[in-house]
Each structure stands twice: as structure tokens, then as C-alpha cells.
Design a protein around this motif. Structure first.
Motif, PDB file in Angstrom:
ATOM      1  N   SER A 220      21.094   4.611 -28.358  1.00  0.00           N
ATOM      2  CA  SER A 220      20.230   4.167 -29.464  1.00  0.00           C
ATOM      3  C   SER A 220      19.368   2.964 -29.080  1.00  0.00           C
ATOM      4  CB  SER A 220      21.103   3.803 -30.666  1.00  0.00           C
ATOM      5  OG  SER A 220      22.050   2.801 -30.294  1.00  0.00           O
ATOM      6  N   ASP A 221      19.719   2.297 -27.971  1.00  0.00           N
ATOM      7  CA  ASP A 221      18.918   1.136 -27.537  1.00  0.00           C
ATOM      8  C   ASP A 221      17.738   1.545 -26.669  1.00  0.00           C
ATOM      9  OD1 ASP A 221      20.489  -0.607 -28.915  1.00  0.00           O
ATOM     10  OD2 ASP A 221      21.605  -1.346 -27.173  1.00  0.00           O
ATOM     11  N   TRP A 222      17.667   2.839 -26.320  1.00  0.00           N
ATOM     12  CA  TRP A 222      16.583   3.300 -25.447  1.00  0.00           C
ATOM     13  C   TRP A 222      15.492   3.964 -26.272  1.00  0.00           C
ATOM     14  CZ3 TRP A 222      16.459   2.143 -20.279  1.00  0.00           C
ATOM     15  CH2 TRP A 222      17.658   1.645 -19.728  1.00  0.00           C
ATOM     16  N   ILE A 223      14.244   3.685 -25.912  1.00  0.00           N
ATOM     17  CA  ILE A 223      13.092   4.215 -26.638  1.00  0.00           C
ATOM     18  C   ILE A 223      12.312   5.142 -25.705  1.00  0.00           C
ATOM     19  CG2 ILE A 223      10.898   3.622 -27.738  1.00  0.00           C
ATOM     20  CD1 ILE A 223      12.159   0.915 -28.506  1.00  0.00           C
ATOM     21  N   ALA A 224      12.071   6.361 -26.162  1.00  0.00           N
ATOM     22  CA  ALA A 224      11.335   7.332 -25.348  1.00  0.00           C
ATOM     23  C   ALA A 224       9.879   6.899 -25.202  1.00  0.00           C
ATOM     24  CB  ALA A 224      11.405   8.710 -26.000  1.00  0.00           C
ATOM     25  N   ILE A 225       9.328   7.075 -24.008  1.00  0.00           N
ATOM     26  CA  ILE A 225       7.908   6.806 -23.774  1.00  0.00           C
ATOM     27  C   ILE A 225       7.157   8.112 -24.011  1.00  0.00           C
ATOM     28  CG2 ILE A 225       6.188   6.107 -22.075  1.00  0.00           C
ATOM     29  CD1 ILE A 225       8.441   4.499 -20.668  1.00  0.00           C
ATOM     30  N   ALA A 226       6.175   8.080 -24.889  1.00  0.00           N
ATOM     31  CA  ALA A 226       5.418   9.298 -25.222  1.00  0.00           C
ATOM     32  C   ALA A 226       4.706   9.836 -23.985  1.00  0.00           C
ATOM     33  CB  ALA A 226       4.403   8.997 -26.315  1.00  0.00           C
ATOM     34  N   ALA A 227       4.753  11.151 -23.806  1.00  0.00           N
ATOM     35  CA  ALA A 227       4.070  11.780 -22.669  1.00  0.00           C
ATOM     36  C   ALA A 227       2.579  11.421 -22.667  1.00  0.00           C
ATOM     37  CB  ALA A 227       4.251  13.295 -22.723  1.00  0.00           C
ATOM     38  N   ALA A 228       2.033  11.205 -23.856  1.00  0.00           N
ATOM     39  CA  ALA A 228       0.605  10.864 -23.971  1.00  0.00           C
ATOM     40  C   ALA A 228       0.289   9.487 -23.400  1.00  0.00           C
ATOM     41  CB  ALA A 228       0.180  10.933 -25.435  1.00  0.00           C
ATOM     42  N   ASP A 229       1.350   8.690 -23.157  1.00  0.00           N
ATOM     43  CA  ASP A 229       1.143   7.346 -22.596  1.00  0.00           C
ATOM     44  C   ASP A 229       1.528   7.261 -21.122  1.00  0.00           C
ATOM     45  OD1 ASP A 229       0.204   6.377 -25.021  1.00  0.00           O
ATOM     46  OD2 ASP A 229       2.224   5.863 -25.717  1.00  0.00           O
ATOM     47  N   LEU A 230       1.789   8.422 -20.511  1.00  0.00           N
ATOM     48  CA  LEU A 230       2.136   8.436 -19.081  1.00  0.00           C
ATOM     49  C   LEU A 230       0.984   9.009 -18.266  1.00  0.00           C
ATOM     50  CD1 LEU A 230       5.847   9.703 -19.191  1.00  0.00           C
ATOM     51  CD2 LEU A 230       5.041   7.364 -18.777  1.00  0.00           C
ATOM     52  N   LEU A 231       0.519   8.229 -17.305  1.00  0.00           N
ATOM     53  CA  LEU A 231      -0.530   8.663 -16.388  1.00  0.00           C
ATOM     54  C   LEU A 231       0.163   9.046 -15.076  1.00  0.00           C
ATOM     55  CD1 LEU A 231      -3.721   8.701 -16.248  1.00  0.00           C
ATOM     56  CD2 LEU A 231      -3.530   6.501 -15.069  1.00  0.00           C
ATOM     57  N   VAL A 232       0.005  10.305 -14.682  1.00  0.00           N
ATOM     58  CA  VAL A 232       0.731  10.844 -13.529  1.00  0.00           C
ATOM     59  C   VAL A 232      -0.223  11.007 -12.348  1.00  0.00           C
ATOM     60  CG1 VAL A 232       2.146  12.755 -12.685  1.00  0.00           C
ATOM     61  CG2 VAL A 232       2.272  12.059 -15.100  1.00  0.00           C
ATOM     62  N   MET A 233       0.010  10.230 -11.284  1.00  0.00           N
ATOM     63  CA  MET A 233      -0.848  10.281 -10.101  1.00  0.00           C
ATOM     64  C   MET A 233      -0.091  10.911  -8.943  1.00  0.00           C
ATOM     65  SD  MET A 233      -3.009   7.250  -8.185  1.00  0.00           S
ATOM     66  CE  MET A 233      -1.646   6.121  -7.883  1.00  0.00           C
ATOM     67  N   ASP A 234      -0.575  12.051  -8.478  1.00  0.00           N
ATOM     68  CA  ASP A 234       0.021  12.709  -7.312  1.00  0.00           C
ATOM     69  C   ASP A 234      -0.817  12.414  -6.076  1.00  0.00           C
ATOM     70  OD1 ASP A 234       2.218  13.855  -8.629  1.00  0.00           O
ATOM     71  OD2 ASP A 234       1.024  15.557  -9.317  1.00  0.00           O
ATOM     72  N   LEU A 235      -0.138  11.899  -5.043  1.00  0.00           N
ATOM     73  CA  LEU A 235      -0.803  11.645  -3.760  1.00  0.00           C
ATOM     74  C   LEU A 235      -0.567  12.830  -2.841  1.00  0.00           C
ATOM     75  CD1 LEU A 235       0.444   7.963  -3.209  1.00  0.00           C
ATOM     76  CD2 LEU A 235      -1.591   8.744  -4.441  1.00  0.00           C
ATOM     77  N   ALA A 236      -1.350  12.930  -1.786  1.00  0.00           N
ATOM     78  CA  ALA A 236      -1.088  13.961  -0.773  1.00  0.00           C
ATOM     79  C   ALA A 236       0.324  13.741  -0.228  1.00  0.00           C
ATOM     80  CB  ALA A 236      -2.114  13.858   0.337  1.00  0.00           C
ATOM     81  N   PRO A 237       1.011  14.804   0.169  1.00  0.00           N
ATOM     82  CA  PRO A 237       2.368  14.632   0.726  1.00  0.00           C
ATOM     83  C   PRO A 237       2.354  13.662   1.906  1.00  0.00           C
ATOM     84  CG  PRO A 237       1.878  16.957   0.347  1.00  0.00           C
ATOM     85  CD  PRO A 237       0.585  16.212   0.146  1.00  0.00           C
ATOM     86  N   ASP A 238       3.504  13.023   2.153  1.00  0.00           N
ATOM     87  CA  ASP A 238       3.568  12.075   3.266  1.00  0.00           C
ATOM     88  C   ASP A 238       3.658  12.814   4.600  1.00  0.00           C
ATOM     89  OD1 ASP A 238       6.182  12.924   3.691  1.00  0.00           O
ATOM     90  OD2 ASP A 238       7.102  11.141   2.804  1.00  0.00           O
ATOM     91  N   ALA A 239       3.814  12.050   5.696  1.00  0.00           N
ATOM     92  CA  ALA A 239       3.784  12.650   7.041  1.00  0.00           C
ATOM     93  C   ALA A 239       4.870  13.702   7.220  1.00  0.00           C
ATOM     94  CB  ALA A 239       3.948  11.542   8.087  1.00  0.00           C
ATOM     95  N   LYS A 240       5.958  13.567   6.439  1.00  0.00           N
ATOM     96  CA  LYS A 240       7.057  14.522   6.539  1.00  0.00           C
ATOM     97  C   LYS A 240       6.928  15.658   5.518  1.00  0.00           C
ATOM     98  CE  LYS A 240      10.293  11.031   8.316  1.00  0.00           C
ATOM     99  NZ  LYS A 240      11.340  10.064   7.961  1.00  0.00           N
ATOM    100  N   GLY A 241       5.785  15.682   4.837  1.00  0.00           N
ATOM    101  CA  GLY A 241       5.557  16.741   3.855  1.00  0.00           C
ATOM    102  C   GLY A 241       6.198  16.484   2.509  1.00  0.00           C
TER     103      GLY A 241
END
Lengths: 303, 303
Positions: free
Chosen positions: B38-59
């Protein structure tokens, strides 16, 4: 767009200063660059600990240079570190822990390597030193959370109260890993800060120096995925090929550094500029800075 | 030896608590782990910015998740960021700058990519917000260097005075690159803090969020060797493959996070423990902590 964000240092060099337009107020970096040679103090080779890591994936050499603290700080541990370096004890050990926003730690991952003879056991009382009044240079720095006063003492960031002075855990400071109290660590297990200053470690663990060159070889290492950022797979560990006091290296291979005298007018102006940025990028000076945001300038000396 | 240095969180789990021996005082991490759901508050998906980078050297995939700040902070820039993400504007841009102990910065390195329609120009006055008295949670935090008061407001680290409240530049906070005043930046050029809190940037540049996952993919990148840490060779740049608001991703691909309510008793105990470490490793509690040493706990929610 390329020079967005703290572009002043670079961009102000290109801003024409005409008769109509006063020269921009210098940035901290410009104040340091303009400091006379007489404001710089050479760091003795005997106080530089040179750690060479195995070359990186591209075969590039990785050298980390650590300046050991002067008396009266941490003398027992630093004496041990000199003995460990003289015994070439760290050769063949490794970087074993990289915890994001916290520390990089190195030493003997096997925990089985015998220590050289003659190391001393240092008491917890040595985390602090007796304060000599007037010996410190006050800085425009508060951080009242952690100590009544903060400043620099002979080139080192410190905090003090009425009785004692102690070094503080700023970025790049090097400390001595230990186990639970009353253990204080021998100096064989070392770490450096690679994140926001973990000031809660002050007076709880020994600080012995600071990285003056090559910290990027530690701070950019992959983070460990084990507890506390330890590498889980020994293949992740970064081999340490050699750790020497600079005087033990060939003269041609000895790094040379100097730091800006913290008693100089140049440092006073640098510290004021760090606390009150007035160079062109800034619109509102902070009016102060915490001790770890006023790093003592150190520069390499070309041979 | 392996768990030297801040070993308490891990080691205390292994310390037997016998009838003779009181249980060790919990570490901040243990307090957080014990907090009721009950002490944890969900972060709305609308407030999450998701940045995907190219895979690293190991894929290996590299995903960075940023939580955008709530009203009243930085609304204009955050509105622009939502438009840029909706336009998929960052796809094909790159990480261009990595300055040790400072920032990682990303955006359009060519400086030629046209911005989408409808972005607003935000005034410098928006670096601050009107203070609603009593809305902030005081923390055992000083940093008097930078502001009269520090604390958290609805889960975010802030400073305030009699009239205004503003977010502060702690590790992992995300801001908007800009050029010289009066430019305030559009939001297309972003950075995150990867070193000691550069608090001198507070009120001088817009903060729009914080990295809640994957900051190691940014903080461990090779440092740039150009001025201000920019990569000199374009091959050094790290490609950004996609930046989306989480709601634009398939539900199965949407990250889910929650933060510890900063109004909860659990957070109060966590903050006190951060300022006064009493868990077994520590021998002398600091008696306080700066705002950036009391990061608001955020955790991933398993689906």
C-alpha cells in the motif's frame, strides 16, 4: 545545437569581445587556465600510485593515477599501501566491483593472496585528525547535513568541527575497503567513488587519496550484476597488470601532475566562480556550492 | 573480504539473530524491501518515456526508461517531449556526448533534422513553479549552499524558498539541453546526470524527469574525447533505435514501475535511515543527508 548545456567554456572562446561588448565573465575553467605557473604545486612522484589495467577491447592502454593524501591523514593505511605497491602485491589482482552511482573496487578477488609482512592495523580513531585551527581554507560551501564546516586543507576537500578534521567522500576519492567494525581495512582492498558523493561514509571508512588521471577507465566499466555491484562471472573482472609508486617506474614513464594551490588567489576566484557561475551560459548563480562541486584543479605536466 | 564496503545490506541477511543478539537495525534497502504494497504508487504508463538503444557489442538489448515529471513542473517542455515521441522524432538519432562525472546527452547530432509541428517555446520563468505551502515533505537534508529548503514533492526531489519550488539536479535526473539565454531548449536535446549532482544547473535549465531503469546503459558508455565530452568520431555515437511513450508500445512490451510514496511512514523511515545509517557496517551516523543522497525508491513491477 551541438554545444548545448554548459557550453560556456567552449563557446565563450568564440564570442567576439568588441569595444561595445565587455568580455564575458570567465568560467571556472578559464580562471584555472589563466592561473600563473606560480599558483601550481608539483605533486611528488613519491605520492603518485600508478595502476595499469589490462588494455581495453581495442588494445588501448588503461592507466589510472592516484595521488596519495599528505600527513596527517590516514598515515597508517597509506604506509601499508606503499608496502603493498613495493611488494608488487596488486599485480595480477583485478577490478571486482562496479556499482552504479557508487564505487569501483579492486583487490584480490580470490581472498586468498597472502599480504606482505609488516602491514599495520590502524585504529578507527585514525579516520579523523586533530584540527589545527586556521589551517583550513574556507570555501563557499555548506552541506550542513554532514559537518559544521567544509573547505580544503593543503589541496584536499575536508570537513571539520571544533576538534577534528577529516577528508570527505567526493567523486574520485579513493578509500580503503573494510569489513565490519572494528576492522578498518589494511589498504589491500581499495575503491573509488564514481557517483554522487556518498558522504555517509565519511568518518566511517578511511580515505587515502584521489584519482588524478584515468578515472574514465574505472567509471565507464560495465556495472556488476551481483550484490553490491560485484562481478558475478570472473571473466568480467578487469585484470590489474601493475601498481607502483611512480618513483619505482622508469623516469621516462613517470607521470607528472600539479594542483592549483588552494591558498592562491586563482583558487579563491575559481571556487567563487564554481559557487556563482556568471559565465555566459548561466542566468542565475547558485550563491554557493557543496564541497564536492569545487574539485581542486589538477593538471598533467608535459615532459 | 568480498563484501567489504557497505556490506550491511547483503551481510546482515546472513547475520544470525539469536536470542542473545538483537536483530541488526535495518538498512535503508531493508526498510524499502519491507514496505507494505500500500506504500507503493504505480507510475502511469503515459508518464514513462522508453528509449531503446542499439544492442551493445555483445548483442545485448539496451533499454532506458525515463519517468516524466508531474504537473506543475516543466509542463511546456514535457508537452513537447510527448509530441517528439509521438512523431518518432528520436528514432535514428544518437547518444552524442558522455562527459565523465557530469552528463550523457542525446538528440540529433546532425543538427539538421526538422522538428515536428506544434512545439511550444517555454519561458525561463517555467524553471520554477509557484510554491503551495505544506505540499512538500521535509527531509533531513540541508545543502544550504543551494536553497533554503530541500525535500520531496509527490515523489520528486525539490528545493524551495518562500515563493517558489523547483526540481533539483540529482544523479539520474533528465534535463533539456539549451543554447544561451533566452533559449530554454525545445526538449529535442536531452541529458541525464551521471556524476555528482551539478546543482549549479538548478533554475538555469529545465528538468523533465528521471531515469528509473537502465541508467547503466548510459553511465557506462565510453567518455567522449571532444570538448564537453562530445564524441569526436561519429562512429562513437550510440544509435537510438526508438523512443516511445510506454502507452504507444504493445501492452506486453510496456514496462511497469512504482515508487515508494514519499508521504508514507516507510519513506520517512527510509529517509531517516539514509541520513543516519545505523545498520551494522556503520560506526558513526552522519546526522543528515543531502537531498541527492535520499533517492526516492523506484521498483520494477513484474507482470
Amino acid at each position: 545545437m551541438k554545444h548545448l548545456l554548459l557550453a560556456a567554456a567552449a563557446a565563450s572562446l568564440t564570442l567576439p569581445a568588441t569595444a561595445q561588448e565587455p568580455a564575458p565573465i570567465p568560467s571556472p575553467g578559464e580562471i584555472t587556465a589563466a592561473a600563473p605557473a606560480s599558483d601550481w604545486i608539483a605533486i611528488a612522484a613519491a605520492d603518485l600510485l600508478v595502476m595499469d589495467l589490462a588494455p581495453d577491447a581495442k588494445g588501448k592502454a588503461r592507466r589510472v593515477v592516484i595521488q596519495l593524501m599528505p600527513a596527517p591523514f590516514s598515515l597508517g593505511w597509506i604506509g601499508n599501501i606503499r608496502k603493498l605497491a613495493a611488494a608488487q602485491w596488486w599485480d595480477g589482482t583485478s577490478i571486482n566491483r562496479v556499482q552504479d552511482n557508487y564505487v569501483v573496487q579492486w583487490g584480490d578477488a580470490t581472498e586468498k593472496k597472502a599480504l606482505p609482512e609488516g602491514l599495520v592495523t590502524v585504529p578507527e580513531s585514525a579516520y579523523l585528525s586533530e584540527r589545527k585551527r586556521g589551517a583550513t581554507t574556507w570555501l563557499p560551501s555548506a552541506n550542513g547535513s554532514y559537518a559544521p564546516h567544509h573547505g580544503v586543507l593543503a589541496g584536499w576537500p575536508v570537513a571539520w568541527n571544533a576538534d577534528a578534521v577529516w577528508p570527505v567522500h567526493c567523486y574520485g576519492m579513493v578509500g580503503v575497503g573494510r569489513n565490519f567494525s572494528p576492522d578498518t581495512g589494511s589498504g589491500a582492498e581499495l575503491y573509488t567513488v564514481i557517483g554522487h558523493a556518498p558522504r555517509h561514509l565519511d568518518q566511517n571508512i578511511a580515505l587515502v587519496g584521489r584519482v588524478v588521471s584515468g578515472i574514465e577507465h574505472l567509471s565507464s566499466l560495465p556495472r556488476g550484476t551481483g550484490a553490491l555491484g560485484f562481478y558475478e562471472d570472473e571473466k568480467e573482472r578487469v585484470p590489474i597488470t601493475s601498481v607502483r609508486i611512480a618513483t619505482e617506474l622508469d623516469v621516462s614513464d613517470q607521470p607528472r601532475f600539479e594542483y592549483l594551490s588552494t591558498e592562491s588567489d586563482s583558487f579563491a576566484r575559481y571556487a567563487d566562480a564554481r559557487a556563482n557561475r556568471r559565465d555566459p551560459f548561466f542566468i542565475k548563480p547558485a550563491g554557493g556550492a557543496d564541497i564536492c562541486n569545487i574539485p581542486v584543479p589538477v593538471r598533467s605536466v608535459e615532459k
